[in-house]
Design a protein around this motif. Structure first.
Motif: not given
Length: 384
Positions: A202-215
């Motif tokens: 799996v690549m991009e499990p955090c989608k380039g950081g999108t799923l680290v800094n979430i609402p």
């Protein structure tokens, strides 16, 4: 080699820490060395790089930080053949030999056809790229052959039905935001890989950081369930919990990330039903708050004739779209970036960026939205 018995966590080297973010060759080797060393000390061994990473200097950085500092049998190295770059059969051989030199090795543990999609598939067939990597495996230059894939499930099935015998594994973009997204279709692509019994990285499990800094609303759901774990851990565990996945990559650029990720991946525990339900609700919230699903891979910028800083502008645009009040700080960042890069309004509509985009985003359309937010009634500094 039984890939499914491999350790489930790999080090992605597409976003290594830099001393100057504007200079892709200004590697912070003091930090990179510490990150690599700590990752190895935690019992993990897999490093994933590519010919094109960091402006075609990523392999050299991995050589200096890893290969030149650690015994060859203490790590596994993966790199990739750039499918957009090679011109013919001889050029494939030239690039492969150059990669061996770049990395300072005699063979690659894992080697992938990079960023396979409809834009390069016929080219790969014409010049026998699939046969090329199989031949290199026969010669002992590659131990395990794979393909990183960014396209439709239908194309993946076509490729695996025609060339699957030569591929030992598939690398897919899988995360809980892209699970059902029509432009990525993570779930369907994974199902096709499982159908052909191809283990998956799996690549991009955090989608380039999108799923680290979430609402905040989404983060609260996770924290209410378990206040002691990171948002990144939810994303990595989601990917690693899927059927057929034998490894998940993370592009770590801080010691905090290495310590955190290795802590829960050392003795991996799949998500339970309640956690999966929380993930689904989190995904709904994020989708409502993300205007452009960009992962900041920067493939779109490599041949942009106007040197437009597309991912940086999209990040600022997403930030504005999540903001209900003033967005003056984002405007300042936009103006600063535009000093040395093309403005969004300078796009000429050639769409090379869209052909290069692994997410298949309508980039030229989104750039018009950026213009509306940042350039109408705004004073943009003149580029030097």
């Amino acid at each position: 080699m039984d890939l499914m018995k491999e350790k489930k966590f790999g080090y992605g080297c597409m976003r290594l820490p830099l001393l100057n973010k504007e200079d892709q060759t200004s590697f912070d080797y003091d930090l990179i060395n510490k990150l690599f060393d700590t990752y190895l000390e935690k019992g993990f061994t897999y490093f994933d790089t590519a010919y094109t990473y960091h402006g075609y200097h990523g392999e050299e950085a991995v050589r200096k930080a890893l290969i030149e500092r650690h015994p060859r049998d203490s790590f596994q190295l993966a790199t990739k053949l750039p499918l957009r770059d090679f011109k013919d059969n001889e050029d494939m051989k030239r690039i492969f030999d150059e990669q061996l030199t770049n990395c300072g090795v005699d063979f690659f543990d894992y080697y992938l056809l990079h960023n396979m999609g409809s834009n390069v598939y016929q080219k790969c067939c014409k010049y026998d790229a699939f046969d090329f990597v199989v031949k290199k495996k026969t010669e002992g230059k590659i131990k395990v052959v794979g393909m990183s894939f960014h396209d439709t499930p239908e194309l993946l099935e076509e490729i695996l039905s025609e060339h699957g015998n030569g591929l030992d594994f598939i690398q897919l973009q899988i995360n809980y935001i892209d699970w059902e997204q029509p432009n990525v279709q993570s779930r369907r692509c994974l199902e096709i890989a499982n159908k052909y019994n191809k283990p998956v990285i799996v690549m991009e499990p955090c989608k380039g950081g999108t799923l680290v800094n979430i609402p905040k609303e989404a983060e609260k759901l996770m924290k209410d369930y378990n206040p002691t774990v990171s948002t990144a851990s939810w994303a990595l565990r989601f990917a690693a919990s899927q059927k057929g996945v034998f490894r998940v990559l993370s592009g770590m650029n801080s010691m905090e990330q290495v310590e955190d990720n290795t802590s829960f991946m050392a003795d991996f525990i799949p998500l339970n039903e309640e956690e999966n339900a929380i993930i689904r609700n989190v995904a709904k919230i994020i989708n409502l708050n993300t205007a452009v699903q960009c992962t900041a891979c920067e493939y779109c910028t490599h041949e942009c004739p106007k040197n437009i800083a597309i991912p940086k502008y999209f990040a600022l645009y997403n930030s504005i779209m999540r903001t209900t009040g003033s967005f003056s700080s984002q405007m300042v960042y936009y103006n600063n970036i535009a000093i040395n890069h093309g403005k969004a309004s300078e796009c000429i509509g050639c769409k090379q960026c869209e052909r290069a985009c692994p997410q298949h985003l309508p980039i030229t359309t989104y750039l018009k939205d950026v213009v509306e937010k940042f350039e109408k009634n705004s004073i943009i500094p003149t580029r030097k």
